[in-house]
Design an enzyme around this catalytic site. Structure first.
Site, PDB file in Angstrom:
ATOM      1  N   CYS A  29       0.831  -1.207   0.000  1.00 50.88           N
ATOM      2  CA  CYS A  29       0.000   0.000   0.000  1.00 50.88           C
ATOM      3  C   CYS A  29       0.869   1.263   0.000  1.00 50.88           C
ATOM      4  O   CYS A  29       1.587   1.519  -0.951  1.00 50.88           O
ATOM      5  CB  CYS A  29      -0.973  -0.047   1.168  1.00 50.88           C
ATOM      6  SG  CYS A  29      -2.283   1.172   1.008  1.00 50.88           S
ATOM      7  N   TYR A  30       0.831   2.016   1.072  1.00 54.51           N
ATOM      8  CA  TYR A  30       1.683   3.216   1.120  1.00 54.51           C
ATOM      9  C   TYR A  30       3.151   2.840   0.928  1.00 54.51           C
ATOM     10  O   TYR A  30       3.897   3.521   0.202  1.00 54.51           O
ATOM     11  CB  TYR A  30       1.492   3.941   2.454  1.00 54.51           C
ATOM     12  CG  TYR A  30       2.337   5.179   2.552  1.00 54.51           C
ATOM     13  CD1 TYR A  30       1.889   6.381   2.023  1.00 54.51           C
ATOM     14  CD2 TYR A  30       3.600   5.138   3.142  1.00 54.51           C
ATOM     15  CE1 TYR A  30       2.683   7.510   2.068  1.00 54.51           C
ATOM     16  CE2 TYR A  30       4.391   6.265   3.193  1.00 54.51           C
ATOM     17  CZ  TYR A  30       3.929   7.447   2.659  1.00 54.51           C
ATOM     18  OH  TYR A  30       4.720   8.564   2.709  1.00 54.51           O
TER      19      TYR A  30
ATOM     20  N   HIS B  80      -3.897  -4.671   0.403  1.00 58.27           N
ATOM     21  CA  HIS B  80      -3.510  -5.143   1.735  1.00 58.27           C
ATOM     22  C   HIS B  80      -3.558  -6.677   1.787  1.00 58.27           C
ATOM     23  O   HIS B  80      -4.629  -7.244   1.981  1.00 58.27           O
ATOM     24  CB  HIS B  80      -4.459  -4.572   2.794  1.00 58.27           C
ATOM     25  CG  HIS B  80      -4.205  -3.139   3.104  1.00 58.27           C
ATOM     26  ND1 HIS B  80      -3.180  -2.739   3.931  1.00 58.27           N
ATOM     27  CD2 HIS B  80      -4.810  -2.012   2.674  1.00 58.27           C
ATOM     28  CE1 HIS B  80      -3.179  -1.411   4.013  1.00 58.27           C
ATOM     29  NE2 HIS B  80      -4.156  -0.955   3.254  1.00 58.27           N
TER      30      HIS B  80
ATOM     31  N   GLU C  55      -2.508  -8.526   4.091  1.00 62.85           N
ATOM     32  CA  GLU C  55      -2.576  -9.030   5.462  1.00 62.85           C
ATOM     33  C   GLU C  55      -3.993  -9.187   5.993  1.00 62.85           C
ATOM     34  O   GLU C  55      -4.191  -9.832   7.018  1.00 62.85           O
ATOM     35  CB  GLU C  55      -1.761  -8.099   6.388  1.00 62.85           C
ATOM     36  CG  GLU C  55      -2.373  -6.731   6.653  1.00 62.85           C
ATOM     37  CD  GLU C  55      -2.055  -5.687   5.569  1.00 62.85           C
ATOM     38  OE1 GLU C  55      -1.670  -6.085   4.461  1.00 62.85           O
ATOM     39  OE2 GLU C  55      -2.215  -4.484   5.839  1.00 62.85           O
TER      40      GLU C  55
ATOM     41  N   LYS D 208      -0.611 -12.935  20.970  1.00 64.22           N
ATOM     42  CA  LYS D 208      -1.539 -13.754  21.757  1.00 64.22           C
ATOM     43  C   LYS D 208      -1.789 -15.146  21.146  1.00 64.22           C
ATOM     44  O   LYS D 208      -1.797 -16.148  21.850  1.00 64.22           O
ATOM     45  CB  LYS D 208      -2.877 -13.018  21.871  1.00 64.22           C
ATOM     46  CG  LYS D 208      -3.816 -13.603  22.892  1.00 64.22           C
ATOM     47  CD  LYS D 208      -3.519 -13.022  24.232  1.00 64.22           C
ATOM     48  CE  LYS D 208      -4.498 -13.451  25.287  1.00 64.22           C
ATOM     49  NZ  LYS D 208      -4.249 -12.705  26.539  1.00 64.22           N
TER      50      LYS D 208
END
Ligand code: XMP
Length: 519
Positions: A85-86, A173, A175, A374
């Site tokens: 992206c950026y 993106h 992700e 986590k």
């Protein structure tokens, strides 16, 4: 273990909240990763000896004043780079490509077109497939030496790569889950383009942490406070694996736990780990300190203060018996990144720290989960053989049921709430909903009276609130749309089985504006 397993892939955070998520996805591809702020210079980056660098998305246009830039020297270091992206646009610019305002913004689900050749990252993926986009500007010309391997309506260059120099990037993106092939593309970059061997596995994490703990503690002794939650349980189990009997755990029963939680620690956890456990029964002490108190922050303060006093006493008792110099804490990687401050996503969280310990403790800290997310902590817990009830436990606040009784905390009210909470949990578990709910506070409106009718008589009881929420990280949350049948069962059982309760209500507020807890 090979010597590359500790070298990180560095995710450079341009500040759009995606950096941590990218770091997690890199680890899902079994490669160790760390987040660094975009203010880190090239030499600071090289000091970490990275296997590759991922430039994350960011909120700004590359043309904005003050927009974070990339030092072009980064591309002369020989380290593989992946821009997202950026980061993709900044990379294109730094390497001599063109980025322009095309006038076609793309936000959300977008179709990506992949030519037959597709390159190393996109070959054999569907010729057209959905990706998640979020951009105003677009790369209109790839830098010299790069092949364009995907396009979209608003992004003439939606992906490019130069496998020779081990550089690649995507406008979308990869992700997020809304890009169903994104993880595969990231994996291909890491394994195929950057040539990194996937070595970050749960068993390698355990081996490495155990070795580090042994090195740190030597033949010393350690104490760990258990809360009943995942983090302290896993941290203690790792340390126990490393130093065995020289670890002693302290579990403070403050009387604000839910039904069965003390037994889970005293019986199930001890059976699974063989850990030395000291339980301090401080129920009366907490109840006494909370008598007459209705203000939520006051309750938190009292519970926090009493907790520290009880723990310090336990610690003095242990120190009188042996040389306990180390204190184990279940600090996780997101806490480390977030408390690092600085630019970017870092500062969003303002977290409650009740149950935390004071700074002036005479201990050296052992933090075996400092590098972990986590989900990795849960996997390590499973690998160490911990009970499911602990490994998969949903978040539960340190002050416990103390902040779920609206009004003064008394023994009777605790008993009432504990019963109602146990019913709600039982039914949610039976309906297979535990994994789709982030957590479901059950709240007793002890200072509210509601009229009901039971048999021939009118009753004057209390309402119970169900607060099921769905969330990624507790920063924002939505109320979970539970099936009506499940709600009906919970409501019927609570009103039938819990004497003081004659009404069950459902909280349908998102966060913001509501918080997850009621107090
Ligand atoms: P809120 O209510 O702020 O909760 O939306 C966000 C998350 O934090 C938990 N929470 C606490 N945890 N001590 C804790 O250890 C506290 O005082 C506390 N208050 C809220 C809450 O359960 C949710 O997961």
């Amino acid at each position: 273990m090979s010597d590359t397993s500790n070298r990180p892939v560095l995710v450079v955070d341009f500040g759009a909240q995606y950096a941590q998520l990218i770091a997690r996805r890199v680890r899902e591809a079994q490669v160790y990763s760390e987040v660094v702020p975009h203010t880190a210079g090239v030499s600071e980056i090289l000091d970490k000896n990275p296997l590759a660098i991922v430039l994350s998305g960011g909120p700004s246009s590359v043309y904005e004043e003050g927009a974070p830039q990339i030092d072009p020297k980064l591309f002369e270091t020989g380290v593989p780079v992946f821009g997202i992206c950026y980061g993709f646009q900044a990379m294109a610019r730094a390497l001599g490509g063109e980025v322009s305002h095309t006038g076609t913004r793309e936000y959300g689900r977008t179709d990506l077109s992949v030519p037959t050749e597709g390159g190393a990252l996109h070959q054999e993926l569907p010729a057209s497939h959905p990706v998640w986009m979020s951009h105003g500007d677009a790369v209109t010309k790839a830098p010299e030496g790069f092949t364009v391997t995907a396009t979209s309506e608003g992004a003439p260059v939606a992906a490019f790569e130069d496998t020779e120099r081990r550089f690649a990037g995507v406008q979308y993106h990869p992700e997020v889950h809304h890009s169903p092939h994104g993880q595969e593309v990231l994996r291909r970059f890491l394994h195929d383009v950057a040539g990194i061997r996937p070595q970050w596995t749960t068993s390698s994490i355990v081996d490495e942490q155990v070795a580090r703990i042994r090195e740190q503690i030597g033949d010393g002794k350690a104490i760990c406070g258990l809360s009943g939650g995942v983090d302290s349980a896993v941290a203690a189990a790792l340390v126990q694996r490393a130093i065995g009997d020289r670890l002693t755990c302290v579990f403070v029963d403050h009387g604000l736990l839910r039904a069965g939680e003390r037994a889970q620690v005293e019986r199930d956890y001890v059976a699974a780990t063989g850990i030395n456990l000291v339980t301090v029964d401080a129920r009366e002490r907490f109840l006494g300190a909370l008598a007459g108190v209705t203000d939520p922050e006051e309750k938190r303060k009292i519970i926090g203060r009493e907790f520290i006093r009880v723990f310090e006493q336990a610690e003095r008792d242990l120190k009188a018996e042996g040389d306990y110099r180390f204190l184990v804490q279940g600090t996780l990687y997101p806490d480390v990144v977030e408390s690092g401050g600085g630019a970017g996503t870092a500062n969003i969280k303002s977290h409650h720290n009740v149950g935390g310990l004071p700074d002036d403790l005479q201990f050296e800290l052992v933090e075996p989960l400092r590098a972990l997310f986590k989900d990795e902590v849960r996997r390590v817990g499973t690998e160490l053989g911990l009970p499911e009830t602990i490994v998969q436990r949903q978040p539960f606040p340190g002050p416990g049921l103390g902040i779920r009784i609206i009004g003064e905390v008394t023994q009777d009210r605790l008993d009432t709430l504990r019963q109602a909470d146990a019913i709600a949990r039982e039914e949610l578990t039976a309906a297979g909903l535990d994994r789709s709910i982030w957590q479901c506070p059950v709240v007793l409106l002890a200072d509210v009276r509601s009229v009901g009718v039971q048999g021939d008589g009118r009753t004057y009881g209390h309402p119970i609130v169900l607060r099921p929420v769905s969330s990624e990280d507790a920063m924002t949350a939505d109320w979970t749309r539970l099936p009506y049948e499940v709600l009906e069962r919970i409501s019927t059982r609570i009103t039938n089985e819990v004497a003081e309760v004659n009404r069950v209500v459902l909280d349908v507020t998102s966060k913001p504006p509501g918080t997850i807890e009621w107090e």
